[in-house]
Design an enzyme around this catalytic site. Structure first.
Site, PDB file in Angstrom:
ATOM      1  N   HIS A   3      10.482  -2.183  -5.309  1.00  0.00           N
ATOM      2  CA  HIS A   3       9.688  -1.236  -3.671  1.00  0.00           C
ATOM      3  C   HIS A   3       8.645  -1.727  -3.438  1.00  0.00           C
ATOM      4  CE1 HIS A   3      10.573   1.320   0.071  1.00  0.00           C
ATOM      5  NE2 HIS A   3       9.353   1.271  -0.459  1.00  0.00           N
ATOM      6  N   ASP A   8       6.453  -3.334   0.426  1.00  0.00           N
ATOM      7  CA  ASP A   8       5.349  -3.191   0.777  1.00  0.00           C
ATOM      8  C   ASP A   8       4.609  -3.684   1.139  1.00  0.00           C
ATOM      9  OD1 ASP A   8       6.965  -0.802   1.271  1.00  0.00           O
ATOM     10  OD2 ASP A   8       6.473   0.813   0.188  1.00  0.00           O
ATOM     11  N   HIS A  36       1.144   1.944   2.548  1.00  0.00           N
ATOM     12  CA  HIS A  36       0.873   1.413   3.428  1.00  0.00           C
ATOM     13  C   HIS A  36      -0.675   1.479   3.624  1.00  0.00           C
ATOM     14  CE1 HIS A  36       4.871   0.188   3.926  1.00  0.00           C
ATOM     15  NE2 HIS A  36       5.285   1.284   3.682  1.00  0.00           N
TER      16      HIS A  36
END
Length: 189
Positions: free
Chosen positions: A140, A144, A167
């Site tokens: 995952h 990102d 992020h």
């Protein structure tokens, strides 16, 4: 147009989008591709979180992600994408519940994701389905990194090594790459 039952923000998965793209097909364009070719090491660090991203010169694009959380549910993991052609088969994701919250908040999240309610005391994976891969959380985070770096507007030729990415730091690296692109663009007279 993608007919996904839910958007990736709800379960972190890109599976539905990847399947729709494969079904629609990819057509190779008859034009040269404008790559960002990594010519020197670029590094971003966040001493507070222990996060770092390094991009190194390489002949192709690849990503290595290492994650480490202070979590009773999530162990240290890594994920690697050696070639973008591996993406449809190798990358998946899941939602993790590892810090207690009010039962109504957890119930609301379950309703938004479209899954049965869980007892607030049962920490673990919220999706109520088996993991596709043991290292899905790391995969995952790899998704990102891919998404955040796609914002530079060019495919990359280089190797990314991401330790505890997120992020914020991903976007810091993207801004540094954009700055490098602007510095190296040929200026018109």
């Amino acid at each position: 147009e993608v007919n996904a039952p839910e958007f990736p923000i709800l379960d972190g998965s890109s599976r539905f989008f990847s399947e729709e793209i494969q079904q629609a097909g990819i057509v190779e364009q008859n034009a040269p591709k404008d790559f960002y070719i990594v010519k020197h090491k670029i590094e971003v660090k966040d001493e507070e979180t222990g996060s770092s991203l390094i991009i190194l010169p390489d002949e192709k694009f690849s990503v290595n992600v290492l994650i480490s959380f202070d979590s009773p549910v999530l162990s240290n993991q890594f994920a690697t994408l050696n070639d973008l052609s591996e993406f449809p088969e190798e990358i998946a994701a899941i939602v993790i519940y590892d810090k207690k919250m009010p039962q109504e908040t957890l119930d609301k999240l379950a309703d938004e994701v479209g899954i049965p309610h869980k007892d607030v005391h049962d920490l673990g994976y919220i999706n109520n389905k088996p993991l596709v891969f043991d290292n899905e959380p790391a995969r995952h985070k790899l998704i990102d990194v891919l998404g955040d770096l796609a914002l530079i507007g060019k495919p990359i030729r280089g190797r990314i090594i991401a330790t505890r990415p997120g992020h914020k730091i991903n976007n810091q690296l993207a801004r540094m790459i954009r700055k490098d692109i602007k510095l190296n663009e040929v200026q018109a007279p």
